[in-house]
Write a protein that holds these residues in place. Sequence first.
Motif, PDB file in Angstrom:
ATOM      1  N   THR A 256     -39.029  98.298  86.463  1.00 53.68           N
ATOM      2  CA  THR A 256     -38.959  98.244  85.050  1.00 53.68           C
ATOM      3  C   THR A 256     -40.035  97.166  84.899  1.00 53.68           C
ATOM      4  OG1 THR A 256     -37.262  96.465  85.359  1.00 53.68           O
ATOM      5  CG2 THR A 256     -36.306  98.407  84.912  1.00 53.68           C
ATOM      6  N   SER A 259     -37.438  95.455  80.662  1.00 54.21           N
ATOM      7  CA  SER A 259     -36.280  95.981  80.480  1.00 54.21           C
ATOM      8  C   SER A 259     -35.948  95.619  79.179  1.00 54.21           C
ATOM      9  CB  SER A 259     -35.288  95.498  81.706  1.00 54.21           C
ATOM     10  OG  SER A 259     -35.668  95.395  82.678  1.00 54.21           O
ATOM     11  N   SER A 350     -39.220  94.710  89.274  1.00 59.57           N
ATOM     12  CA  SER A 350     -39.126  94.476  87.892  1.00 59.57           C
ATOM     13  C   SER A 350     -40.004  93.232  87.472  1.00 59.57           C
ATOM     14  CB  SER A 350     -37.637  93.961  87.524  1.00 59.57           C
ATOM     15  OG  SER A 350     -36.734  95.024  87.561  1.00 59.57           O
ATOM     16  N   THR A 352     -41.335  90.919  83.874  1.00 61.44           N
ATOM     17  CA  THR A 352     -41.243  90.677  82.531  1.00 61.44           C
ATOM     18  C   THR A 352     -42.234  90.059  81.907  1.00 61.44           C
ATOM     19  OG1 THR A 352     -40.139  88.810  82.916  1.00 61.44           O
ATOM     20  CG2 THR A 352     -38.647  90.548  82.622  1.00 61.44           C
ATOM     21  N   THR A 417     -33.078  92.037  82.760  1.00 65.13           N
ATOM     22  CA  THR A 417     -33.690  91.997  84.192  1.00 65.13           C
ATOM     23  C   THR A 417     -33.049  91.427  85.331  1.00 65.13           C
ATOM     24  OG1 THR A 417     -35.735  92.449  82.651  1.00 65.13           O
ATOM     25  CG2 THR A 417     -36.045  92.099  85.278  1.00 65.13           C
ATOM     26  N   LYS A 430     -39.292  90.620  91.867  1.00 66.89           N
ATOM     27  CA  LYS A 430     -39.405  90.047  90.322  1.00 66.89           C
ATOM     28  C   LYS A 430     -40.947  89.477  90.279  1.00 66.89           C
ATOM     29  CE  LYS A 430     -38.558  88.644  86.175  1.00 66.89           C
ATOM     30  NZ  LYS A 430     -39.566  88.267  85.910  1.00 66.89           N
TER      31      LYS A 430
END
Length: 539
Positions: A256, A259, A350, A352, A417, A430
Motif C-alpha cells: 500500500t 492507504s 506499506s 505513507t 496503515t 513500513k
Amino acid sequence: MRLSTTFALFSSVITTIYAAAPNTTVDLGYAKYQGSLNNATGNFEFLGMRYAEAPTGTLRWRAPQLPQVTPGIQPANVFSNRCWQAGPGIRPVTPFPLGSDSPKQKRAAPDFSEDCLFLNVVTPASGAKNLPVVVWIHGGGYEGGSASVSVGAGIYDGNDMVREAGGGVVVVTIQYRLGVFGFLAGQKVHDGGALNAGLLDQQFALQWVQRHIEKFNGDPNKVTIWGESAGAGSVLQHVVANNGNTDPPLFRAAITSSSYLPSQYAFNGRIPEQIFSEVVQGTGCSSVVDTLTCLRQANVNDLEQVNVNVSNNSFFGTFVFVPVVDGHLITERPTQLLRQGKVNGQALLSVTNTFEGAIFVNTSTADTVKTPTYLANLFPEFHDTDIIAGTAQYANQGAPIDQAVAIMGESIFICPTYFLLRAFGDKGFKGEFAIPPGDHGQDVLFYFPSDTPPSFNNTVFINNFAQSFLNFAMSLDPNVKWDSTNTVPQWARWNEQGRNEMLFNKTDADVPVFHSIATSAALLERCDFWESVSAFSAQ
C-alpha cells in the motif's frame, strides 16, 4: 568479420530471444490477443485486453461477467477507454445532516466509456518462466484514474516496474468501475444488483490473473497487489475481503502506498441512502416504482452528469462514491476486521507520505476554519463527545488549518496503515516518503518516472526507492536485492515490539537520505483514538 557472418550471428541471437520469449499471440479462451514488442524497453506489451463483459444496460450495478467469445485475433497495442470519472467534493460543508447531537503523456489519453473493464500486461522478453506478478490498482478516490493515465500526471507504464525489478516480474495494470457506476449503494442496489461493483471488478481481474497469467510467463502463486491512494484502499479491502479468508487465495503479498480508508458505511445506512436518492432524483427516476431499472435505462451521459454533480456537492476533499459494508465481500467495517487479524496475504509493505492530508483541505479557509466544525463535517456521524475528544487530540498540532491537515491525513490515510501493519503482526514493513513537500500522490512519479520525471530527479533515490517495492514483490523482503548498487540499509520489520520504519528523504543539498526511524509514539496514540471512534467515523 564479413557482413554475411555478422548477419548470421545477429539472426541467431534474435531467433534465440524470440524462441524463449512468450508468444505475442495469447489465447484466453474467449479471445486471442496480439501483443507487441516495445522497442524502447525490450518488453512485450499486451494493452487493452478485455477481462469482463461491458457492464452496460441490464449489467449496470451487477457483478462482472465473463466476456463473450470474440472470433479472430484482436490487436492489443493501445490502451482501452477509461471508466467514467468524477472528482472530489468542493463544498464548504458536508451535504449530509450531522449527527443528532453534532454541530504530459507519451500516448494520447483514451476516451471515457462505460465499457471499460480492460487490463494491460507487460512481460519481459527474456522468456524466463514463473516470474512474480505485480498487479497495480490505480488511485483516484474511487472516482477517477485509469490503468493508463494517472490522476495527477504521467502514465502508469508497466515497463517502469519491470525495469525496477531488473526484468524479474510481470506487471498487470487494471481498470474498474468508478463513481456512481462502481460504488452506488443502498437497499435497492443490494436487492436488485451488486454492491461494491468496483471492488468486484478488481476481484474478477485478480481471478483473471490466476487463470491466465502463466500464458505471460507469470506465476499465479506469486502475485503481489499494489495500489496508491484509493488503489491502496482497494488493496486494504481485498486484504480483509471474505473475512480475510478468500478461497482460493488471489495474492500472496500486499503493498500500500498511502492507504485510503474514508467512511465506509453500512450499505443501507442513512448516508448511502441519501446518495442513492440524489442519484435517482438527478436522473429523473424518482417518479417510478422500480428506480433501479430506471437507472439502468438512463442515458449514460445523464448518469455521468449526476455522477459529477453529486461528487462535487460533497464536503471539500472528500469522495462519496466509495466502498460500503455489504455483508458479503466486506462483512464488517475494515477497522474491525483488522483488529481481529482477519487478513488475506502472507506479507505487507506499506508506505505513507508525510503530509497526506494537505491537498484535501481547503487552504483558503485558513483564517476561518475551526477544528470542531471541521471534524463534524468530515465525520457527520460523530457525536459531540467525539468532536470534543478529537479536537483535544490535535490541540498541539499548530494553527486550526494545520490541525485540519493533520486530521485528514492521519484519520483517513496514515492511521489505517498502522491498523494494517498491526493486523499482519511481524510480517510487515513500513516506510515514510518525505521528499518535500511530502504531499499525497507525490510518490507516484517515482514508481513511474519514464513519462514525467519526479520532483527529485535523482537516479540513486529513484532506483533505491522504487526497487524496494519490487524487491519485496519478488521475495517478500525489501532487503533481498537484485541490484548490488542499491544502498537502502537494512529494513527492519514493523511490529509492536520494534516500531521501526524506513525514511526516504533528501537533504537541503539534494543528497538522498535513507535510514531507519522509530514510529512516533504520539502519532500512534492519536491512531489509537481514531480506532476507538471508528464506529462513528465509519471506518
